[in-house]
Design an enzyme around this catalytic site. Structure first.
Site, PDB file in Angstrom:
ATOM      1  N   HIS A   1      39.685  43.544  25.224  1.00  0.00           N
ATOM      2  CA  HIS A   1      38.983  42.269  25.054  1.00  0.00           C
ATOM      3  C   HIS A   1      37.916  42.095  26.129  1.00  0.00           C
ATOM      4  CE1 HIS A   1      38.383  37.966  24.467  1.00  0.00           C
ATOM      5  NE2 HIS A   1      39.103  38.037  23.368  1.00  0.00           N
TER       6      HIS A   1
ATOM      7  N   GLY B   1      29.144  28.588  43.468  1.00  0.00           N
ATOM      8  CA  GLY B   1      29.694  29.703  44.221  1.00  0.00           C
ATOM      9  C   GLY B   1      28.688  30.803  44.504  1.00  0.00           C
TER      10      GLY B   1
ATOM     11  N   HIS C   1      33.700  38.019  43.211  1.00  0.00           N
ATOM     12  CA  HIS C   1      34.869  38.034  44.091  1.00  0.00           C
ATOM     13  C   HIS C   1      35.417  39.460  44.051  1.00  0.00           C
ATOM     14  CE1 HIS C   1      39.079  37.465  45.263  1.00  0.00           C
ATOM     15  NE2 HIS C   1      38.715  36.314  45.806  1.00  0.00           N
ATOM     16  N   PRO C   2      35.774  40.043  45.196  1.00  0.00           N
ATOM     17  CA  PRO C   2      36.129  41.476  45.246  1.00  0.00           C
ATOM     18  C   PRO C   2      37.231  41.891  44.267  1.00  0.00           C
ATOM     19  CG  PRO C   2      36.690  40.326  47.301  1.00  0.00           C
ATOM     20  CD  PRO C   2      35.824  39.414  46.507  1.00  0.00           C
ATOM     21  N   THR C   3      38.194  40.996  43.999  1.00  0.00           N
ATOM     22  CA  THR C   3      39.245  41.376  43.042  1.00  0.00           C
ATOM     23  C   THR C   3      39.263  40.481  41.803  1.00  0.00           C
ATOM     24  OG1 THR C   3      40.830  39.964  44.222  1.00  0.00           O
ATOM     25  CG2 THR C   3      40.797  42.316  44.807  1.00  0.00           C
ATOM     26  N   ALA C   4      38.925  39.209  41.954  1.00  0.00           N
ATOM     27  CA  ALA C   4      39.082  38.262  40.845  1.00  0.00           C
ATOM     28  C   ALA C   4      37.849  38.153  39.959  1.00  0.00           C
ATOM     29  CB  ALA C   4      39.445  36.876  41.381  1.00  0.00           C
ATOM     30  N   GLY C   5      36.714  38.763  40.352  1.00  0.00           N
ATOM     31  CA  GLY C   5      35.520  38.714  39.525  1.00  0.00           C
ATOM     32  C   GLY C   5      34.895  37.335  39.472  1.00  0.00           C
TER      33      GLY C   5
END
Lengths: 297, 297
Positions: free
Chosen positions: B81, B162, B167-171
């Protein structure tokens, strides 16, 4: 899901709102929710709808019968609607988490207390009836207050609970249990009453129609239309859509269209969803898919 | 009636139930009611449905985004998805006593807090969009996580709130407000995909069909049937019955019958009652006539 019983008592007072309000207030004190109440001056009669937990509904019904007995004198009562008592008919209706058997037991407990505490004779009807000939309300009410007063001591007319004589002012009361009833009217694009009557006959159980339908032809003078006025007394076995589509089919024979319908009063959600599922040809639908049902679960 | 907002966040985790459970639990603590949650392993994605008072829903959404950000690493995420973040899409939906404008305001407040407290870039979409080209979710998500990472600093792809970096992991996360969506499928008595596709084209807005319908032809291999799979994105203006009856009309051209339908997931009561009123030709019906609605009022 908590246990929920509906009760729709009818009282022989439709002209003095303060009396009906006092009856309603007496029930409300017992912790039930009053859903509706209406008065009719010509019928000199009022209908109250309330619901709650079984025990609260029992106490509320008893309190309302007591209040009606204290404020209504059947010796002076006149009105267009058949009646035998101040509190005339008191049906319990299972709404949620309750069986019909529980409502029948509730009706019998109420009958026993009304007889003992108020000395009013009690007849049990519909699902709570103790004899087949007492299932039908019209049969129990035969002769009305005045006629029953003469006949009450005869064996076939003795009450199920209480004395075999009328209460001097409050008369008698019919208590029972039944399924929810849906009042559903179909308006036709004609002013020909013969058509309305013919369709009503085709629809109603006693003339060969649908088992759980009572139907009458009614004239809507202001609209120059006629109506098939129905009571659906078991929507699970004779659903709304089947009654409507059969009216449509019969009306087509006369080239008469259905121009509109109305549901009068309250209707259980399941009765609506059941008919919608028919029209949508739903393969799988659960009432838990209704957002508001899920929220209140 | 109290104010009621629904929220249906989608998370990029469909294989580790303990992660989804932790996300759900984080939201539940904020005093909202969890209505449903589902996981899909192929999509590697989960969908949570909850509802509550506006402030509680805002706090719950924030808590769930925080939990998802802590437990999901988009650098390692693979799934069928499209997605741009750990918490991927967070729509607010007005359900009762709340306007769309209030849901838009809620989306913006959430966006501002997600950016400030979690340092995740936020895009506003649908009714909350700040630019027309961001109304459509597919456009906001173009290129997915990997593509957006490259393009986020370009002016046309800068987030609404923002930093202009992932964000390095959360996108990143897409937050917005929209009307309730009804997933409605109509099954046809044929295995001919050309028929399903032709009907889907006739139904959907972008090819000249109904304004608030998205539609696709889908093969139901096990049943040897095909389906017109629809999203009804504004049931007040494009109701269920109109979509169904138009499918029926188009299918008749090919001599193909409608064999059944399904509503997937939750549906607002008003959407059901509106369609039932059409079929019953109701002249006057109010949701207050539904016994359960009256009881909960």
């Amino acid at each position: 899901m908590s246990k929920l019983v509906e009760c729709v008592p009818n009282f022989s007072e439709g002209r003095r709102p303060e009396v009906v309000r006092a009856i309603v207030a007496a029930g409300e004190k017992c912790g039930v929710k009053i859903l509706d109440w209406t008065m009719d001056g010509d019928h000199n009669r009022s209908v109250v709808t309330f619901a709650g937990e079984p025990e609260a509904v029992l106490e509320a019904a008893l309190a309302m019968i007591r209040e009606a007995a204290a404020r209504i004198n059947m010796e002076e009562h006149r009105g267009a609607h058949p009646r035998i008592g101040a509190a005339d008919v008191v049906p319990f209706i299972p709404i949620g988490g309750v069986t019909m058997a529980e409502c029948v037991a509730l009706a019998r407990r109420l009958g026993e207390r009304v007889a003992r505490e108020l000395e009013i004779p009690v007849y049990l009807y519909e699902e709570a009836a103790t004899r087949p000939e007492r299932r039908n309300l019209a049969d129990v009410r035969r002769g009305e207050y005045e006629g029953l007063k003469e006949e009450i001591s005869r064996p076939e007319r003795r009450p199920d609970f209480g004395p075999a004589r009328m209460h001097p002012t409050a008369g008698a009361v019919v208590i029972g249990a039944r399924k929810p009833l849906i009042a559903f009217n179909v308006n036709l694009g004609t002013d020909n009453m013969a058509v309305a009557r013919a369709i009503a006959r085709a629809l109603r159980a006693k003339d060969g129609g649908l088992t759980f339908v009572k139907a009458l032809g009614v004239e809507l003078k202001d609209r120059h239309q006629v109506q098939v006025s129905m009571n659906l007394v078991d929507y699970e076995r004779t659903p709304i859509y089947r009654a409507l589509e059969l009216v449509r089919l019969e009306a087509a024979r006369y080239g008469v269209p259905v121009v509109g319908t109305e549901i009068v009063g309250l209707v259980p959600l399941d009765a609506l969803l059941g008919s919608l599922e028919y029209y949508l040809q739903s393969e799988s639908f659960s009432r838990d898919q209704v957002l508001e049902v899920k929220l209140n679960a």
